[in-house]
Design a protein around this motif. Structure first.
Motif, short mmCIF file in Angstrom:
data_model
loop_
_atom_site.label_atom_id
_atom_site.label_comp_id
_atom_site.label_asym_id
_atom_site.label_seq_id
_atom_site.Cartn_x
_atom_site.Cartn_y
_atom_site.Cartn_z
N TYR A 12 64.90 94.01 64.30
CA TYR A 12 63.68 93.63 63.80
C TYR A 12 63.70 94.04 62.44
O TYR A 12 65.02 94.68 62.01
N THR A 67 63.68 87.51 66.42
CA THR A 67 62.42 88.28 66.56
C THR A 67 61.58 87.78 65.22
O THR A 67 62.20 86.74 64.46
N SER A 113 58.45 95.57 58.19
CA SER A 113 57.33 94.69 58.82
C SER A 113 56.68 95.61 59.62
O SER A 113 56.94 96.46 60.54
N ASN A 130 56.83 84.43 57.85
CA ASN A 130 57.43 85.39 58.75
C ASN A 130 58.89 85.51 58.52
O ASN A 130 59.42 84.34 57.89
N LYS A 152 55.10 92.89 64.28
CA LYS A 152 56.47 92.13 64.66
C LYS A 152 56.69 91.92 66.02
O LYS A 152 56.07 92.74 66.90
N ASN A 195 58.65 88.65 62.15
CA ASN A 195 58.43 89.78 61.49
C ASN A 195 57.49 89.28 60.28
O ASN A 195 57.91 88.62 59.38
N HIS A 196 56.13 89.95 60.13
CA HIS A 196 55.26 89.51 59.05
C HIS A 196 55.77 89.78 57.73
O HIS A 196 56.49 90.89 57.84
#
Lengths: 218, 218
Positions: B127, B84, B131, B31, B134, B86-87
């Motif tokens: 963010y 945050t 991604s 992430n 998220k 986020n992938h």
């Protein structure tokens, strides 16, 4: 994009919420944790929360939830001080998922699932023979997380067993070559098989990132 | 099988040991954690230790190491209380790995890597626009792990954003369909792409495990 807020999440049906929240943090490690009771009775279950805690000294952690913990794992680790962590590979997922069910049952041993117990170096916890990458661990401490009444177990890594062919000269282990490939968990029940895309060296600021495999790929 | 003991591990060269120990616990989540300073300056870095802590209330945790922590992340989260998660997807790995390097540098923002900052629902942390999955998180507490002098940060999940098409009716998100696929980390620097093998229902003791996809597969 769908959007759900904390209020939406708290109002969700329990299984729906559990599935969503277990998926949203990304892929998880997929391991069988094996212990034995003080009388020597083995017990094994899937644990999806094993995480790296540090390399020097080598340490890992995992979470046990009072509501759903494999109670025997909790008891055995605290009584004996030892457990093993065994990677789940591609050919083990159906059997392993039967052990996930053990979390809430009294049924426990290796036998019903076809996994075999393996004792190595007189270590006081059994390994899973079918696993091609396994760790012998010593319990160190547990930390109570007051926000949701869980426990983080912290342990030292005392032994590592792996196939020599999966290691690169810099120590790194290629997990998609461990046995028929180590799996990862998507949520609680989605077993996934990763393939290595690339491995990158750390670049100095301003420099280009370079791949370990660049000479092979181009 | 190769075998290394705790004594062998403690005697290893530092990078070799770090590579081995980061791989041996299995795959990790991948992430980008984004924060901003109290003056509104964004900062983003790869964090490979995000783990699920509980679904009700929705919570996650991650580890920060005093020696190697992204100091700005530590400072920003404690100052602002928000961050945050986020992938990282298949098409983001080279860019993301540049952010891994940020951990030890003063360079910090989104701009040098091509990632774009996105502000959603007036949430007080940015963010990563690229991604497709998220989370907006609120810092709750940190726990000092005395065995290796690390900190476990514990946070609540306040917002989840994802593509509607990746969700099954029972809440589960299919991560290999999130954007071009969410990746997982093999060690510190091996970005891997998982494919779903199967998803299993929990069986009652003595019952056969059944697949969610059985009707599709057979």
């Amino acid at each position: 994009m769908e959007h759900v807020s904390a209020k939406d999440i708290l109002g969700m049906e329990k299984t729906y919420r559990r599935n969503l929240i277990h998926c949203c943090t990304g892929y998880k490690s997929a391991n069988l944790v094996a212990t034995q009771s003080s009388e020597g009775k083995p017990y094994v279950a899937v644990i999806n929360s094993i995480f790296h805690m540090g390399s020097n000294p080598p340490m890992l952690g995992f979470i046990l939830r009072p509501q759903t913990i494999p109670k025997k794992i909790y008891k055995n680790i605290l009584e004996t001080g030892y457990f093993t962590v065994n990677h789940i590979h591609k050919d083990m997922i159906e059997q392993a998922h039967q052990m996930a069910d053990n979390i809430n049952s009294e049924n426990s041993g290796f036998t019903p699932t076809g996994f075999e117990k393996e004792l190595l170096e007189e270590f006081p916890a059994p390994y899973v023979k079918q696993s091609a990458l396994k760790l012998g661990c010593k319990y160190l401490e547990k930390y109570h997380i007051k926000e949701n009444n869980t426990e983080i177990f912290v342990a030292g890594i005392e032994h590592i067993y792996y196939e020599a062919g999966i290691q690169m000269p810099d120590g790194w282990l290629r997990l998609d070559d461990a046995g028929p490939g180590t799996v990862t968990l998507n949520g609680l029940d989605g077993y996934s098989l990763p393939s290595l895309l690339d491995r990158f060296r750390y670049a100095k600021p301003g420099q280009e990132i370079t791949s370990f495999f660049k000479t092979v790929k181009t």
